[in-house]
Design a protein around this motif. Structure first.
Motif, short mmCIF file in Angstrom:
data_model
loop_
_atom_site.label_atom_id
_atom_site.label_comp_id
_atom_site.label_asym_id
_atom_site.label_seq_id
_atom_site.Cartn_x
_atom_site.Cartn_y
_atom_site.Cartn_z
N LEU A 129 -2.63 8.14 3.51
CA LEU A 129 -1.70 7.05 3.83
C LEU A 129 -2.01 6.44 5.19
CD1 LEU A 129 0.89 5.38 3.29
CD2 LEU A 129 2.16 7.21 4.45
N ILE A 130 -2.23 7.29 6.17
CA ILE A 130 -2.39 6.80 7.54
C ILE A 130 -3.74 6.10 7.74
CG2 ILE A 130 -2.65 7.56 9.95
CD1 ILE A 130 -0.65 9.86 9.20
N TYR A 131 -4.83 6.74 7.29
CA TYR A 131 -6.16 6.28 7.66
C TYR A 131 -6.83 5.40 6.60
CZ TYR A 131 -5.56 9.67 11.37
OH TYR A 131 -5.05 10.35 12.45
N GLU A 132 -6.55 5.63 5.35
CA GLU A 132 -7.19 4.82 4.31
C GLU A 132 -6.35 3.62 3.92
OE1 GLU A 132 -10.15 5.88 4.04
OE2 GLU A 132 -9.68 7.80 5.00
N LEU A 133 -5.02 3.75 3.99
CA LEU A 133 -4.13 2.67 3.59
C LEU A 133 -3.49 1.95 4.77
CD1 LEU A 133 -2.33 4.36 0.56
CD2 LEU A 133 -4.35 2.88 0.54
N ALA A 150 2.15 7.01 -6.73
CA ALA A 150 0.93 7.57 -7.32
C ALA A 150 0.08 6.50 -7.98
CB ALA A 150 1.28 8.67 -8.33
N GLY A 151 -0.07 5.37 -7.29
CA GLY A 151 -0.85 4.27 -7.84
C GLY A 151 -1.99 3.84 -6.96
N THR A 152 -2.56 4.75 -6.17
CA THR A 152 -3.65 4.37 -5.26
C THR A 152 -4.98 4.24 -5.97
OG1 THR A 152 -4.34 6.62 -4.67
CG2 THR A 152 -2.50 5.66 -3.41
N GLY A 153 -5.13 4.89 -7.12
CA GLY A 153 -6.41 4.93 -7.80
C GLY A 153 -7.30 6.06 -7.35
N GLN A 154 -6.88 6.80 -6.33
CA GLN A 154 -7.63 7.98 -5.88
C GLN A 154 -7.07 9.19 -6.65
OE1 GLN A 154 -8.18 10.99 -4.54
NE2 GLN A 154 -10.31 10.40 -4.21
N ALA A 159 0.83 -1.20 0.00
CA ALA A 159 0.00 0.00 0.00
C ALA A 159 0.86 1.26 0.00
CB ALA A 159 -0.93 -0.01 1.21
N PHE A 160 1.96 1.23 0.78
CA PHE A 160 2.85 2.38 0.82
C PHE A 160 3.49 2.63 -0.54
CE2 PHE A 160 7.19 4.05 1.40
CZ PHE A 160 6.88 5.29 1.94
N GLU A 161 3.92 1.56 -1.23
CA GLU A 161 4.52 1.72 -2.55
C GLU A 161 3.52 2.29 -3.54
OE1 GLU A 161 7.86 1.23 -3.56
OE2 GLU A 161 7.94 1.41 -1.38
#
Length: 427
Positions: free
Chosen positions: A357-361, A325-329, A318-320
């Motif tokens: 990063l902290i709360y969604e991932l 820039a690959g979260t889809g958001q 998830a961090f990577e």
């Protein structure tokens, strides 16, 4: 005292330089200004470079400007390519020096550097000089700092605490000692510059260094931009929506006290307003994060921070996705592309991507802080740590963290999609 070393750290300027003036007043007949280059190959525990190319390019320009100014004073800047803990003791032996002067930095690694120099037998004089306010003039001892920002601000304003006036730059410096040859293995090259046509700059037309920073400050005030600052400060694109003082403040090329003195002069001519007050307000936030370090030190770098929550897990995949820039958001990914391409990001988007990063991932806030350290040209050890702790609810936020609704942030700050289109993925 025959020869003293002046070790530039995060204070790459000649104006408002109490530490440099202390070195000049020490009685040393000779002075050698030194900067120790960071190791561009050093990797973080998270698997990426500790300092990325944009930070190196900004540092390169700042050092170039500083070197030119010191040349005019016939006291050249020596840039060394080894860590201070090993380079400065060796230089001291070569130069016959036993004293080092530098600014005080209240962060663990920077404190360890000074401790290593003292363990090597050097007399190190450190001078606190990066804050707007003098910590010794606060209404309480630093160890009794209020646990959140608002009572800190209220107390400062209640007693009308003002920063000291900035000091003028020296007009002369002690010369280098004669006939000294610095070992070749210590002489460093300036950082490798980026090809500027390969960089999509978020700070178009702005360059590093004291000369450029003071010129930018004068232009900002001359265009009366403080008057609209409060209304525009949450912008995402361009130069004028915010002050853009942070890159010069972070490298120490312009001091907070010099900025505040000119802002007060501006208010005396044009009148104070919400915008000029908000600039003072944010400089106070910068101070608060500094004073937190005087109060808590290395606790601010523990996984728990100042709270009782267990250390966070680190979701590697998830961090990577987040940092690449690959979260889809769409808004988050656009922001991470801007950061990677330019080394800069608006304050609003820094909060949004940190929260995501902290709360969604379920990411480790320390990994996010390390990525910002690697990328940001305005990386500041105090503010970076303080802000990530604040968002994660492990620092000074009395509400226990800040979780941003990305859809709401998108609707409020990029309703027309202009920012997302600007930083959309290449086809």
């Amino acid at each position: 005292m025959s020869t003293a070393l002046f070790w530039f750290r995060n204070d790459l300027r000649l104006h408002d330089q109490p530490a440099l003036l202390a070195a000049c007043a020490s009685g040393a007949r000779h002075l050698v200004p030194v900067f120790c280059l960071p190791d561009a190959q050093e990797a973080t525990r998270w698997g990426f470079a500790r300092i990325g190319p944009h930070r190196l390019a900004w540092l390169d320009d700042a050092l170039h400007d500083l070197a030119l100014q010191l040349e005019r004073l016939n006291c050249p800047l020596l840039i060394v390519s080894a860590p201070a803990a090993s380079a400065l003791p060796e230089l001291a032996r070569v130069l016959g020096a036993d004293a080092v002067f530098c600014e005080e930095i209240a962060a663990p690694e920077e404190q360890a550097q000074v401790a290593a120099l003292r363990a090597a037998g050097l007399q190190v004089t450190t001078v606190w000089q990066s804050s707007l306010l003098d910590p010794q003039a606060l209404p309480w001892p630093p160890q009794d700092l209020p646990p959140s920002f608002t009572p800190f601000k209220q107390a400062v304003e209640r007693v009308r605490l003002a920063p000291p006036e900035p000091l003028a730059p020296p007009t002369a410096l002690p010369p280098w000692p004669a006939d000294v040859k610095v070992p070749a293995h210590l002489r460093g090259l300036r950082p490798q510059q980026l090809e500027r046509d390969e960089v999509r700059s978020s700070l178009a037309g702005l360059t590093a260094g004291e000369t450029a920073g003071l010129a930018h400050l004068a232009r900002y005030l001359g265009r009366k931009l403080p008057d609209t600052y409060k209304q525009t400060r949450n912008g995402l694109t361009g130069v004028d929506y915010s002050s853009k003082w942070s890159p010069w403040l972070a490298s120490g090329a312009v001091s907070a006290r010099a900025i505040m003195a000119q802002l007060r002069e501006y208010e005396s001519v044009h009148g104070a307003n919400d915008g000029s007050y908000w600039l003072w307000f944010e400089l106070l936030w910068r101070d608060y994060f500094r004073f937190l370090h005087l109060q808590h030190g290395s606790r601010l770098y523990h996984g728990r921070g100042l709270g009782q929550l267990p250390p966070p897990a680190h979701e590697v995949q998830a961090f990577e996705c987040w940092r690449k820039a690959g979260t889809g958001q769409p808004l988050v990914d656009a922001a991470m592309r801007e950061l990677a391409a330019t080394g800069y990001l608006s304050n609003r988007l820094r909060q949004v991507v940190a929260s995501y990063l902290i709360y969604e991932l379920g990411g480790d806030w320390r990994a996010g802080a390390a990525w910002f350290e690697s990328q940001l040209i305005d990386y500041d050890v105090y503010s970076n740590q303080g802000n990530w702790l604040y968002i994660a609810g492990r620092g000074s936020d009395p509400r226990g963290g800040r979780r941003f609704n990305v859809d709401k942030q998108t609707a409020e700050h990029d309703a027309d999609g202009a920012y997302r289109r600007l930083w959309a993925a290449a086809d």
